[in-house]
Design a protein around this motif. Structure first.
Motif, short mmCIF file in Angstrom:
data_model
loop_
_atom_site.label_atom_id
_atom_site.label_comp_id
_atom_site.label_asym_id
_atom_site.label_seq_id
_atom_site.Cartn_x
_atom_site.Cartn_y
_atom_site.Cartn_z
N UNK A 1 10.08 -3.40 0.37
CA UNK A 1 8.72 -3.16 0.87
C UNK A 1 8.27 -4.32 1.76
N UNK A 2 8.57 -5.55 1.36
CA UNK A 2 8.21 -6.72 2.18
C UNK A 2 8.86 -6.65 3.55
N UNK A 3 10.11 -6.20 3.59
CA UNK A 3 10.82 -6.10 4.86
C UNK A 3 10.25 -5.05 5.79
N UNK A 4 9.53 -4.10 5.22
CA UNK A 4 8.92 -3.02 5.99
C UNK A 4 7.39 -3.04 5.84
N UNK B 1 0.88 4.01 4.14
CA UNK B 1 0.12 4.18 2.90
C UNK B 1 -1.34 4.48 3.20
N UNK B 2 -1.86 3.92 4.28
CA UNK B 2 -3.26 4.13 4.64
C UNK B 2 -3.50 5.51 5.23
N UNK B 3 -2.46 6.14 5.76
CA UNK B 3 -2.57 7.45 6.37
C UNK B 3 -2.78 8.49 5.27
N UNK C 1 0.13 -0.93 -3.35
CA UNK C 1 -0.83 -0.75 -2.26
C UNK C 1 -1.83 -1.90 -2.24
N UNK C 2 -2.35 -2.29 -3.39
CA UNK C 2 -3.28 -3.42 -3.46
C UNK C 2 -2.61 -4.69 -2.95
N UNK C 3 -1.37 -4.90 -3.36
CA UNK C 3 -0.63 -6.07 -2.92
C UNK C 3 -0.41 -6.05 -1.40
N UNK C 4 -0.06 -4.87 -0.86
CA UNK C 4 0.16 -4.76 0.59
C UNK C 4 -1.11 -5.06 1.37
N UNK C 5 -2.25 -4.67 0.81
CA UNK C 5 -3.53 -4.90 1.49
C UNK C 5 -3.97 -6.37 1.37
N UNK C 6 -3.31 -7.11 0.47
CA UNK C 6 -3.63 -8.53 0.30
C UNK C 6 -4.96 -8.76 -0.40
N UNK C 7 -5.45 -7.73 -1.08
CA UNK C 7 -6.77 -7.79 -1.68
C UNK C 7 -6.91 -8.69 -2.87
N UNK C 8 -5.83 -9.03 -3.52
CA UNK C 8 -5.96 -9.84 -4.74
C UNK C 8 -5.23 -11.18 -4.64
#
Length: 187
Positions: free
Chosen positions: A98-101, A109-111, A159-166
């Motif tokens: 996931x990090x690589x992409x 994910x947002x779509x 998803x939360x991690x990808x958004x950097x929210x926490x």
């Protein structure tokens, strides 16, 4: 039909088109994105686009299908034992994937389209966990509910991690997901 390796130029072209689509999806609704905008952003001509894809939906679907296929391969390596339910090795590979992409996965994910990438990833997780639970515990009562709960939780956390929210690190995410998976797989 045997799958043929794409040459470097084709891989580069597809990468440019996919990157252009992801950038545009961060700027506007997917339904409003045109082939012309994608090819202008990628600095390619429309004929090149149509050589590989029929329309913007085909491009998005092929991107998602490739991501799901690769994600499935990563998850399929998980083989817990009755003594050790840890998913840490598989989670490290999955988080690395996931990090690589990251930009592409976060964008998709947002779509909120039908059959979104989140839903497809959840289905992959659910199928693998159902299979593992069945192998380890037989036809356990409520297994589908446990697996659905876990797949939604895993995707929600990613998803939360990808958004950097926490502000969680990749290692922190792996720890949290491993704990969650162990809870679901224990009898």
């Amino acid at each position: 039909m045997a799958e043929q390796r794409e040459d470097r130029r084709i891989r580069r072209t597809k990468r440019l088109l996919r990157q252009a689509l992801a950038e545009l999806m961060n700027e506007k609704d997917f339904k409003d994105i045109t082939v012309k905008e994608i090819t202008d952003r990628a600095d390619l001509n429309r004929g090149t686009f149509y050589f590989h894809y029929t329309d913007t939906y085909d491009l998005r679907n092929q991107i998602e299908d490739e991501l799901v296929r690769d994600f499935t391969q990563v998850l399929s390596s998980y083989q817990p034992t009755a003594e050790d339910y840890s998913a840490r090795p598989m989670l490290k590979q999955a988080v690395s994937f996931v990090e690589g992409q990251k930009f592409l996965v976060r964008t998709l994910f947002q779509c909120n389209a039908d059959g979104s990438l989140q839903t497809k990833f959840m289905k992959v997780i659910e199928e693998i966990i159902v299979k593992i639970r069945d192998q380890m515990h037989g036809d356990a009562q409520n297994r589908i509910y446990h697996c659905r709960y876990m797949s939604c939780g895993v995707i929600g956390c990613v998803n939360l991690w990808l958004q950097g929210g926490d502000g969680m690190t990749a290692e922190g995410l792996i720890d949290a997901l491993d704990e969650m998976i162990q809870c679901v797989l224990r009898p």
